[in-house]
Design a protein around this motif. Structure first.
Motif, PDB file in Angstrom:
ATOM      1  N   SER A 122       0.850  -1.190   0.000  1.00  0.00           N
ATOM      2  CA  SER A 122       0.000   0.000   0.000  1.00  0.00           C
ATOM      3  C   SER A 122       0.886   1.240   0.000  1.00  0.00           C
ATOM      4  O   SER A 122       2.109   1.139  -0.120  1.00  0.00           O
ATOM      5  N   ASP A 123       0.262   2.405   0.175  1.00  0.00           N
ATOM      6  CA  ASP A 123       1.029   3.647   0.242  1.00  0.00           C
ATOM      7  C   ASP A 123       1.854   3.747   1.522  1.00  0.00           C
ATOM      8  O   ASP A 123       2.722   4.611   1.628  1.00  0.00           O
ATOM      9  N   ARG A 138       4.339   6.240  -0.487  1.00  0.00           N
ATOM     10  CA  ARG A 138       4.432   5.057  -1.340  1.00  0.00           C
ATOM     11  C   ARG A 138       5.886   4.799  -1.755  1.00  0.00           C
ATOM     12  O   ARG A 138       6.561   5.671  -2.281  1.00  0.00           O
TER      13      ARG A 138
END
Length: 139
Positions: free
Chosen positions: A70-71, A127
C-alpha cells in the motif's frame, strides 16, 4: 717500417660477442625485478585483505524480493545466513520514486538455525517503489 705490436688485444672484436653489458642494462634489470616483487606483494596483500574481510562476516543477508502492499507498507523477503548460536540484525530500507528514503527498519534474526528466510512488513511514510538491504551484522 713499424713493427707489429705483440701485446694482446684488451677488448674482443667489435660486434663479435653481442653488446657489452652496461651499468644501464643492470639498472634496468634491477628495476624490473623490484617492480615484479612489489607487484606480487601488492597482489598477495589484496588477496589476504579480501579473504579476511569475507571470512570476518559472520552474518550475511540477501533481499530476495519485495512487494509494495500500500502507500504505507512494503513486504520485504530476506534470506539470512548466520552461525546457529548467533543473533543477526539486518537493516532494510524503502525508497520512493524520487530516491527519498521513506522507511527503514533493523530486523533481528535470533532463530536457532543457520539459514533463515523471512518476510518483513516495513512501514513507510509515503508510497515506496523499491526496497534495499543495506547490510547485516552480528547483534
Amino acid at each position: 717500417m713499424a713493427e707489429p705490436s705483440t701485446a694482446a688485444p684488451t677488448a674482443p672484436p667489435e660486434g663479435r660477442y653481442g653488446r657489452a653489458r652496461t651499468a644501464e642494462a643492470r639498472t634496468d634489470r634491477r628495476l624490473k625485478a623490484t617492480g615484479l616483487v612489489l607487484g606480487v606483494l601488492l597482489l598477495g596483500f589484496t588477496a589476504w585483505a579480501g579473504a579476511s574481510y569475507i571470512a570476518g562476516q559472520d552474518v550475511t543477508g540477501e533481499l530476495t524480493g519485495f512487494d509494495v502492499v500500500s502507500d504505507s507498507e512494503v513486504e520485504v523477503s530476506v534470506a539470512v545466513r548466520k552461525p546457529t548460536d548467533e543473533v543477526g540484525v539486518c537493516t532494510i530500507r524503502a525508497r520512493a520514486e524520487d530516491g527519498l528514503e521513506v522507511g527503514r527498519a533493523d530486523v533481528r534474526f535470533d532463530d536457532d538455525t543457520d539459514r533463515i528466510h523471512r518476510s518483513v512488513t516495513l512501514n513507510t511514510t509515503q508510497r515506496a517503489t523499491t526496497a534495499e538491504l543495506l547490510g547485516c551484522a552480528a547483534a
